[in-house]
Design a protein around this motif. Structure first.
Motif, PDB file in Angstrom:
ATOM      1  N   VAL A 201      -4.934   2.167  52.982  1.00  0.00           N
ATOM      2  CA  VAL A 201      -5.839   1.882  52.719  1.00  0.00           C
ATOM      3  C   VAL A 201      -6.438   1.115  50.713  1.00  0.00           C
ATOM      4  O   VAL A 201      -6.338   1.097  49.876  1.00  0.00           O
ATOM      5  CB  VAL A 201      -7.164   2.778  52.773  1.00  0.00           C
ATOM      6  N   LEU A 202      -6.554  -0.101  51.583  1.00  0.00           N
ATOM      7  CA  LEU A 202      -7.242  -1.035  50.652  1.00  0.00           C
ATOM      8  C   LEU A 202      -8.488  -1.383  50.718  1.00  0.00           C
ATOM      9  O   LEU A 202      -9.005  -1.120  51.913  1.00  0.00           O
ATOM     10  CB  LEU A 202      -6.065  -2.302  50.310  1.00  0.00           C
ATOM     11  N   ASP A 203      -9.410  -1.132  50.356  1.00  0.00           N
ATOM     12  CA  ASP A 203     -10.906  -0.707  49.864  1.00  0.00           C
ATOM     13  C   ASP A 203     -11.682  -1.881  49.736  1.00  0.00           C
ATOM     14  O   ASP A 203     -12.551  -1.363  48.610  1.00  0.00           O
ATOM     15  CB  ASP A 203     -11.151   0.440  49.360  1.00  0.00           C
ATOM     16  N   ALA A 204     -11.455  -3.134  50.404  1.00  0.00           N
ATOM     17  CA  ALA A 204     -12.109  -4.004  49.688  1.00  0.00           C
ATOM     18  C   ALA A 204     -13.611  -4.475  50.623  1.00  0.00           C
ATOM     19  O   ALA A 204     -14.541  -4.450  49.201  1.00  0.00           O
ATOM     20  CB  ALA A 204     -11.222  -5.862  50.644  1.00  0.00           C
ATOM     21  N   ALA A 205     -14.196  -3.102  50.583  1.00  0.00           N
ATOM     22  CA  ALA A 205     -15.816  -3.231  51.192  1.00  0.00           C
ATOM     23  C   ALA A 205     -16.274  -1.869  50.220  1.00  0.00           C
ATOM     24  O   ALA A 205     -17.519  -1.237  50.143  1.00  0.00           O
ATOM     25  CB  ALA A 205     -16.032  -2.716  52.707  1.00  0.00           C
ATOM     26  N   VAL A 206     -14.997  -1.466  49.423  1.00  0.00           N
ATOM     27  CA  VAL A 206     -16.045  -0.596  48.208  1.00  0.00           C
ATOM     28  C   VAL A 206     -16.370   1.109  48.984  1.00  0.00           C
ATOM     29  O   VAL A 206     -17.903   1.187  48.673  1.00  0.00           O
ATOM     30  CB  VAL A 206     -16.928  -1.352  47.748  1.00  0.00           C
ATOM     31  N   LEU A 207     -15.820   1.586  50.415  1.00  0.00           N
ATOM     32  CA  LEU A 207     -16.615   2.748  50.790  1.00  0.00           C
ATOM     33  C   LEU A 207     -16.229   4.018  50.204  1.00  0.00           C
ATOM     34  O   LEU A 207     -16.901   5.092  50.476  1.00  0.00           O
ATOM     35  CB  LEU A 207     -15.724   2.173  52.651  1.00  0.00           C
ATOM     36  N   GLY A 208     -14.806   3.505  49.323  1.00  0.00           N
ATOM     37  CA  GLY A 208     -15.151   5.223  49.151  1.00  0.00           C
ATOM     38  C   GLY A 208     -14.312   5.762  49.184  1.00  0.00           C
ATOM     39  O   GLY A 208     -13.337   6.206  49.818  1.00  0.00           O
ATOM     40  N   GLU A 209     -15.005   7.180  49.200  1.00  0.00           N
ATOM     41  CA  GLU A 209     -14.074   8.663  50.034  1.00  0.00           C
ATOM     42  C   GLU A 209     -13.979   8.378  51.563  1.00  0.00           C
ATOM     43  O   GLU A 209     -13.343   8.427  51.916  1.00  0.00           O
ATOM     44  CB  GLU A 209     -15.394  10.062  49.179  1.00  0.00           C
ATOM     45  N   PRO A 210     -15.204   8.033  51.439  1.00  0.00           N
ATOM     46  CA  PRO A 210     -15.334   7.887  53.349  1.00  0.00           C
ATOM     47  C   PRO A 210     -13.491   6.935  53.977  1.00  0.00           C
ATOM     48  O   PRO A 210     -12.617   7.292  55.093  1.00  0.00           O
ATOM     49  CB  PRO A 210     -16.301   7.001  53.766  1.00  0.00           C
ATOM     50  N   ALA A 211     -13.403   5.453  53.539  1.00  0.00           N
ATOM     51  CA  ALA A 211     -12.178   5.694  52.877  1.00  0.00           C
ATOM     52  C   ALA A 211     -10.938   6.168  52.654  1.00  0.00           C
ATOM     53  O   ALA A 211      -9.847   5.931  53.490  1.00  0.00           O
ATOM     54  CB  ALA A 211     -11.799   3.697  52.572  1.00  0.00           C
TER      55      ALA A 211
END
Length: 295
Positions: A201-211
């Motif tokens: 996962v590349l987490d560009a939305a800054v979701l953190g633990e859910p991602a």
């Protein structure tokens, strides 16, 4: 020259236009006459004092497109060169939201020949963040990647760059953005809560633990805020990208723009003196592409 700064932290109303001396380039530096400079979320963070600098004048702006105006010794560029660059740094007296900016010579690349300055100014920070994040994931062609915030600037570049590498890209974005992210090269589109089992996962939305939960056991997660990634679990390697100025890598990205691989997206342009108005628009959210300041 005019420059955009803050002297007290706060909302868009904290943004000021000040008169400042034109900076002079030192050894291995160039001065760029700014034609356009993108406004990024990091600028809002700097404006709010997230990165410190209380009691100082803090300049805003990281992205620049323009013309080399002066060169220092061993600068490797010539006056008149059309260029793009990343003016890296959280707390600095002056940034790229100004009429002139001085940057290190190895942060500079020739500007795309297929784009105007406003569009070219959307490339350096966001595309470098995306490509450096992808490098950290170390994915091979055919592996699966979920990009969160895929309709945003970093996420959109990540989708296009990953697809160009032969990675199977799934885009997570708002329902109304499905057509957009598919046009960027996403193989699949998902809404939140429908994703699971990806190699990375590349987490560009800054979701953190859910991602992180959407990564398969033993996979990889990369965030886009330095040191803000969640702790590893289930053997998932977690890290975050700290974007670095890299003129050679930026030149590669420029080439991909000119080849049609990367799409430069401008949402709106504002004259430099309306920087506070641009910050207010950014704070409203829902911007697709970048807001760009034009001196």
């Amino acid at each position: 020259m005019r420059a955009v700064v803050v002297t007290e932290f706060g909302g868009p109303e904290a943004v000021e236009i000040v008169e400042s001396a034109v900076p002079e380039p030192g050894a291995r530096q160039v001065r760029i006459k700014v034609a356009a400079s993108a406004l990024n979320p990091v600028d809002a963070g700097v404006r709010e004092g997230v990165f410190g600098g209380a009691g100082k004048q803090v300049g805003l702006g990281w992205d620049v497109a323009g013309t080399v105006d002066a060169v220092g010794p061993a600068a490797a560029w010539s006056v008149g060169d059309q260029v793009v660059a990343l003016d890296h740094g959280m707390v600095k007296p002056l940034g790229a939201h100004a009429e002139y900016v001085v940057v290190d010579t190895d942060a500079v690349a020739k500007a795309p020949v297929t784009a105007d300055a406003a569009h070219a100014a959307t490339l350096p920070l966001n595309a470098l963040t995306a490509v450096q994040a992808l490098d950290l994931l170390e994915l091979a062609p055919g592996q699966s990647l979920l990009v969160t915030g895929a309709a945003g600037a970093v996420g959109g570049y990540a989708v296009q760059l990953a697809a160009h590498r032969g990675i199977a890209v799934t885009a997570l974005a708002r329902q109304g953005d499905e057509e957009l992210v598919r046009s960027l090269g996403a193989d699949r589109f998902v809404a939140e809560g429908e994703a699971a089992g990806f190699d990375a996962v590349l987490d560009a939305a800054v979701l953190g633990e859910p991602a992180l939960a959407w990564v398969r056991d033993g996979g990889a997660y990369v965030g886009v805020i330095p040191q803000a990634h969640p702790a590893s679990e289930r053997g998932v390697r977690t890290t975050s990208v700290a974007v670095a100025a890299d003129g050679a890598r930026l030149a590669d990205l420029v080439r991909l723009v000119d080849e049609g691989v990367l799409t430069l997206r401008v949402a709106e342009t504002y004259p430099l003196e309306e920087a506070a108005k641009a910050h207010a628009r950014l704070a409203e959210g829902g911007v697709r592409g970048r807001l760009v300041l034009v001196p």
